[in-house]
Enzyme design. Structure first.
Site, PDB file in Angstrom:
ATOM      1  N   GLN A   1      -8.713 -63.396  25.118  1.00  0.00           N
ATOM      2  CA  GLN A   1      -8.960 -63.369  26.556  1.00  0.00           C
ATOM      3  C   GLN A   1     -10.196 -64.203  26.881  1.00  0.00           C
ATOM      4  O   GLN A   1     -11.323 -63.717  26.845  1.00  0.00           O
ATOM      5  CB  GLN A   1      -9.139 -61.924  27.037  1.00  0.00           C
ATOM      6  CG  GLN A   1      -9.175 -61.852  28.546  1.00  0.00           C
ATOM      7  CD  GLN A   1      -8.979 -60.445  29.057  1.00  0.00           C
ATOM      8  OE1 GLN A   1      -8.657 -59.516  28.337  1.00  0.00           O
ATOM      9  NE2 GLN A   1      -9.185 -60.288  30.344  1.00  0.00           N
ATOM     10  N   PHE A   2      -9.948 -65.474  27.223  1.00  0.00           N
ATOM     11  CA  PHE A   2     -11.056 -66.378  27.528  1.00  0.00           C
ATOM     12  C   PHE A   2     -11.825 -65.955  28.764  1.00  0.00           C
ATOM     13  O   PHE A   2     -12.996 -66.290  28.918  1.00  0.00           O
ATOM     14  CB  PHE A   2     -10.562 -67.826  27.666  1.00  0.00           C
ATOM     15  CG  PHE A   2      -9.825 -68.110  28.933  1.00  0.00           C
ATOM     16  CD1 PHE A   2     -10.502 -68.615  30.044  1.00  0.00           C
ATOM     17  CD2 PHE A   2      -8.465 -67.885  29.027  1.00  0.00           C
ATOM     18  CE1 PHE A   2      -9.824 -68.881  31.220  1.00  0.00           C
ATOM     19  CE2 PHE A   2      -7.780 -68.152  30.197  1.00  0.00           C
ATOM     20  CZ  PHE A   2      -8.460 -68.656  31.297  1.00  0.00           C
ATOM     21  N   THR A   3     -11.206 -65.162  29.635  1.00  0.00           N
ATOM     22  CA  THR A   3     -11.870 -64.751  30.874  1.00  0.00           C
ATOM     23  C   THR A   3     -13.046 -63.824  30.635  1.00  0.00           C
ATOM     24  O   THR A   3     -13.821 -63.560  31.558  1.00  0.00           O
ATOM     25  CB  THR A   3     -10.871 -64.096  31.848  1.00  0.00           C
ATOM     26  OG1 THR A   3     -10.277 -62.962  31.226  1.00  0.00           O
ATOM     27  CG2 THR A   3      -9.790 -65.087  32.272  1.00  0.00           C
TER      28      THR A   3
END
Length: 149
Positions: free
Chosen positions: A78-80
């Site tokens: 999850q890059f967010t």
């Protein structure tokens, strides 16, 4: 690296019509990677994940680890987790590592969990649009950041 751990009674990831990973009991681990992360951070966070005492003992106290309860981990990239929303209305993701850096480190985190003795390590699909089902148990949500370990 950042890992958001959610203690779950069940968790699964679906891509399209396929379930790519599922666990019964344990953690859903949402994993974010930044530019200067290395395998050392992945190993440290996996060890912390496997040994974190947030599962109930016979007295109902959070005194048991994932290893103690033979729980699983569903690892979802999850890059967010490295979003910066301080300015404007659209977050910046400039602090998130590029896929060629992030994907091997997310994979290494999962490998280290298995090496630590976690019996079931399931995965999402890196870079895919995923539907993640999380049945949060407690709820218990813990944020681990390699900068603070």
């Amino acid at each position: 690296m950042r890992v958001v751990l959610q203690r779950v009674s069940a968790g699964s990831v679906e891509v399209g019509d396929d379930i790519t990973g599922a666990i019964e009991g344990g953690f859903v681990a949402l994993v974010g990677v930044t530019h200067d992360d290395s395998e050392a951070e992945a190993e440290k966070l996996a060890n912390k994940t496997a040994n974190l005492r947030v599962f109930s003992d016979s007295d109902g106290k959070m005194n048991r680890s994932l290893l103690d309860v033979a729980g699983g981990v569903l690892v979802v990239s999850q890059f967010t987790l490295y979003a910066d929303a301080r300015k404007g209305r659209r977050p910046s993701y400039i602090q998130a590592a590029q896929p060629d850096v992030a994907e091997p480190l997310v994979r290494r985190y999962a490998e280290c969990l298995a090496q630590a003795g976690v019996q079931r390590v399931a995965h999402g699909v890196f870079g895919a649009l995923m539907q993640v089902t999380i049945c949060n148990d407690g709820p218990v949500t813990i944020i681990l950041d390699s900068d603070h370990l």
